[in-house]
Design a protein around this motif. Structure first.
Motif, short mmCIF file in Angstrom:
data_model
loop_
_atom_site.label_atom_id
_atom_site.label_comp_id
_atom_site.label_asym_id
_atom_site.label_seq_id
_atom_site.Cartn_x
_atom_site.Cartn_y
_atom_site.Cartn_z
N GLY A 46 20.90 31.34 -25.24
CA GLY A 46 19.80 31.57 -24.52
C GLY A 46 19.22 30.24 -24.35
N ARG A 99 15.69 36.85 -26.54
CA ARG A 99 16.07 36.12 -25.41
C ARG A 99 17.05 34.81 -25.59
NH1 ARG A 99 11.75 33.47 -21.26
NH2 ARG A 99 11.44 32.07 -22.84
N GLU A 100 16.78 34.35 -26.90
CA GLU A 100 17.70 33.09 -27.34
C GLU A 100 19.22 33.67 -27.70
OE1 GLU A 100 13.85 30.84 -29.60
OE2 GLU A 100 15.05 32.26 -30.48
N ASP A 148 14.95 39.82 -22.42
CA ASP A 148 14.17 38.85 -22.16
C ASP A 148 12.85 38.79 -23.26
OD1 ASP A 148 15.41 37.85 -19.82
OD2 ASP A 148 14.46 39.49 -18.39
N LYS A 208 31.40 38.77 -26.65
CA LYS A 208 30.40 38.26 -27.50
C LYS A 208 30.70 37.89 -29.06
CE LYS A 208 26.84 40.76 -25.01
NZ LYS A 208 26.26 39.82 -24.49
N GLU A 260 20.22 36.12 -25.93
CA GLU A 260 20.61 36.63 -24.54
C GLU A 260 20.97 38.29 -24.44
OE1 GLU A 260 23.88 34.44 -22.80
OE2 GLU A 260 22.53 32.91 -21.81
#
Length: 804
Positions: free
Chosen positions: A104, A127-128, A133, A38, A130
């Motif tokens: 996302g 969510r954008e 949700d 990440k 990730e």
């Protein structure tokens, strides 16, 4: 096995990059299955919303003034258009600047206009990014979150997660420390010290342990009093979350952490919930335990348990019980570090259907020498994180088998792998892996470390040297040439298997590969079902017995195809069947089934019609073709009826060679056998017992003649002969074939007629003869001449006459 890069570097001192580490892991046999890096998340910045006002042209949008810190836009606030319902002045969130990739959404941000208002970035939801949700609003951080700092650093997301795929023979690599040891041995850094200092105890442990089960190979127990249980520290929670574990509380998190950090599963009991002393024993039939997974597990005498005066408190080596588990009110704990027999743990875990990280390690083999150090390490962590006063250790010493020295010739590496590795390098590799090496001239005496139960011989030591030197350093070599063109490469069994497969495939059957197991009902229906051939631990209820025949699985496969609309098909398999549990009870068989109208003669004209259902003669032809292909003299074969009871008594037969040797069985199936399998429709099948066929004499290989293809069109002529009813059609066909072997290519039967017009004792047999001219196009005179030869040959052999 998952771990983070920072976790690995707790045990490995290295300057290697992430790419170098992952590449080296795969090279030394610890294949990297996935990498969750990440690092891209560092592009997102923590920002504070200074002002939020409604968009002039959109009711659901707001125009935000955002402070992203002194390093962004020269410290000046940015204008961002946002549609999140929770956007407000004072919110601290996550800002993506122009040029940042949003995973996302799979887009790269830019400076854009939204309803006429410029936007210089995007406030992001979970969510954008990730992270989850959740997308009902943008991320809302704590007010003290440092504005201008990379969000990945603040949230601990910049630590890559590496997952490796382990083979069952590498229990040492189920720990981060073990993986670091392998990397250090390969030259990628230095292994940091893994020694564990003992913790001095105060007084004897008030709980004693009595071991009554052979499954327990050692047991260590210690009480720690006066602990304060609560959440584990943030660094530990982040690491556990990164590998997919849910933090529970400090005491439980410590055991999970040590399990992954050092490959040493542990368990902690709430000491006040334990009644009396502990006993390690086999469970009694009917005993139950409510596990930490929230399920009640029924136990039996094959499962080893840890129990107190009230009953079972833990399933040994697999899972603890809910009753004695630790919670926020726990003040006194019993820390258990035990050693269990791997096979017993594997059997118990499979029987109970429980998969845990502890079982995963114990059934592969945990380092027996780390049983006590593992307890000391857990005690130290409990004292550091929860406080408390430890007792002395109640110990049943681990049964550690003495490892015998392996004589390891240095030349073995080159002999088995082709790698040239200097002896000093071999000794260095083994030493760094933890082996005890006593170097001698031309060889060494090597003792494997306690954490490597897979090392049994010198070939294993060669593998260790090979994988750390690098498999990619082995130069590819061509296969050695076979001495002589007649040299046999395949065994007789392999030759027969191949011949059977090729023959059946050429006859239109599709090869199937089925399980070696069948249901008990199917086994009994096909001559099996004995108790000694039933499985103690079947993979499914309907795969409980070793198969006595290939036919049940093939018949069920044909039925499954029919239920999906493919009713006319033919399947075969060449594999083993099992008639007893002795070595000679395993037999090699070629078997097949035909269903519907999948006859070998189904294409073209046939005396039984173009869409005839399969029957006994189709199965007979398949069996004979296999026997001929594997070299059985077909002219010496004998036929008798009926076949085994699962065949139709009036539509089946056996093929024998001599009075006792049964080479094959064939026929249509008994309705009772089909009903037992749930099979419907017209089905016929066969089995050829390849082991029973005599091995033919080897013939000298002769060069085949050059293939001569005729340039002239084949000609077909039909003949119908009236013969006695007792005359076999094959005699007529053979006679026609022998009339002119150079010109006649194929003779095919296509019609049989019996009627009053021919008389009670006569029948008409019609054949199609294919003529293959090689030198010229046949004239009418040539056709007339060969026709006369055919008629004369048939009349002489069968006594028949050409039908008018």
């Amino acid at each position: 096995m998952k771990f983070t890069l920072s976790w690995l570097k707790d045990h490995l001192d290295t300057d290697a990059t992430l790419a170098e580490i992952t590449e080296r892991l795969t090279a030394i046999g610890l294949e990297v299955e996935s990498l969750d890096d990440k690092a891209a998340m560092r592009a997102f910045t923590i920002a504070r919303v200074l002002e939020a006002r409604r968009h002039p042209d959109a009711d659901k949008l707001q125009v935000l003034t955002v402070d992203a810190g002194p390093a962004v836009n020269g410290g000046k606030p940015l204008q961002v258009v946002c549609g999140a319902p929770n956007a407000r002045a004072g919110l601290v969130g996550v800002l993506g600047l122009p040029g940042t990739y949003v995973p996302g959404l799979d887009v790269t941000l830019g400076i854009g206009k939204i309803r006429g208002i410029e936007s210089f970035g995007m406030m992001c939801s979970e969510r954008e990014l990730e992270l989850s949700d959740e997308h009902n609003g943008i991320i809302d951080l704590a007010q003290d979150a440092p504005v201008g700092t990379a969000f990945a650093d603040y949230a601990g997301l910049a630590d890559p997660v590496i997952e490796i795929n382990l083979t069952p023979n590498r229990p040492d690599a189920t720990s981060v420390h073990g993986i670091a040891r392998d990397l250090a041995a390969s030259g990628l850094g230095t292994l940091k010290g893994g020694a564990v200092e003992p913790v001095a105890g105060e007084g004897a442990c008030p709980v004693t342990v009595r071991v009554e089960s052979e499954t327990c190979l050692g047991f260590a127990l210690r009480r720690v009093s006066g602990v304060r249980n609560g959440p584990s520290p943030e660094w530990m929670q982040k690491r556990l979350k990164a590998i997919g574990l849910r933090p529970i509380n400090a005491l439980v998190d410590i055991t999970n952490y040590v399990t992954f950090d050092r490959g040493r599963p542990l368990h902690v009991f709430d000491a006040k919930k334990v009644a009396g002393d502990l006993v390690v024993r086999q469970a009694a039939e009917g005993e139950e335990i409510l596990g930490l997974d929230g399920r009640t597990h029924a136990l039996n005498k094959r499962v080893c348990v840890i129990a107190d005066d009230r009953g079972v408190e833990s399933i040994a080596g697999i899972m603890g019980g809910e009753h004695s588990g630790c919670d926020e009110g726990t003040t006194d704990v019993l820390i258990e570090s035990a050693l269990w027999e791997p096979l017993a743990i594997a059997r118990a875990g499979r029987a109970l259907g429980i998969i845990t990280d502890a079982r995963y390690r114990f059934e592969r083999g945990v380092d027996p020498a780390f049983m006590e150090p593992g307890l000391e390490l857990a005690t130290r962590l409990v004292m550091d994180l929860c406080g408390g006063t430890p007792s002395e250790v109640a110990l049943t010493p681990a049964r550690i088998e003495t490892r015998e020295a392996i004589r390891f010739p240095f030349s073995e590496v080159e002999r088995l792998t082709g790698l040239t590795v200097e002896p000093v390098r071999q000794v260095e590799i083994l030493t760094r892996l933890g082996f005890e090496v006593d170097e001698r001239p031309n060889h060494a005496l090597v003792v494997a470390p306690s954490w490597r139960p897979d090392i049994e011989g010198k070939a294993d030591l060669v593998e260790e040297v090979m994988r750390l030197v690098g498999v990619d350093n082995i130069a590819p070599q061509p296969l050695p040439a076979i001495a002589g063109v007649n040299g046999r490469v395949l065994t007789p069994r392999q030759v027969r298997d191949r011949a059977a497969r090729r023959t059946l495939a050429a006859r239109g059957l599709a090869e199937a590969v089925t399980y070696s197991f069948v249901s008990a009902e199917a086994a009994k229906a096909f001559g099996g079902g004995e108790a000694h051939l039933s499985l103690e631990n079947p993979i499914a209820a309907d795969l409980s017995d070793m198969r006595p025949s290939l036919l049940p699985n093939l018949l069920q496969a044909a039925q499954r195809n029919a239920q999906r609309g493919y009713g006319d098909l033919a399947l075969f398999e060449v594999a083993s069947i099992y008639r007893s549990d002795e070595p000679d009870g395993q037999r090699r068989v070629a078997g097949g089934v035909r269903r519907g109208t999948a006859t070998h003669a189904g294409a073209g004209r046939d005396w039984a019609g173009n869409a005839a259902a399969v029957g006994v003669f189709d199965a007979k032809a398949d069996a004979l073709a296999v026997l001929e292909a594997i070299g059985v003299p077909v002219e010496r074969l004998q036929f008798e009826t009926p076949a085994s009871p699962w065949y139709h008594p009036g539509r089946s037969g056996r093929i024998k060679l001599g009075p006792k040797t049964v080479l094959a069985e064939f026929g249509e199936f008994h309705p009772r056998a089909l009903k037992a399998l749930g099979v419907t429709g017209s089905v016929a099948g066969f089995e050829v017992f390849l082991d029973e066929a005599p091995e033919g004499k080897r013939k000298a290989t002769r060069t085949k003649p050059v293939l001569q293809l005729s340039a002239f069109q084949p000609v077909k002529r039909d003949f119908a002969f009236v013969v006695d009813r007792g005359v076999e059609a094959i005699k007529l066909i053979r006679a026609a074939e022998g009339a002119d072997r150079k010109l006649i290519g194929e003779v095919r039967l296509f019609d049989v007629f019996e009627g009053a017009a021919l008389g009670a004792d006569a029948k008409s047999v019609a054949i199609e003869v294919t003529l293959n001219p090689a030198e010229k196009t046949l004239t009418d005179e040539d056709l007339e001449a060969v026709s006369k030869k055919i008629v004369a040959a048939v009349e002489k052999t069968t006594g028949g006459r050409l039908r008018a």
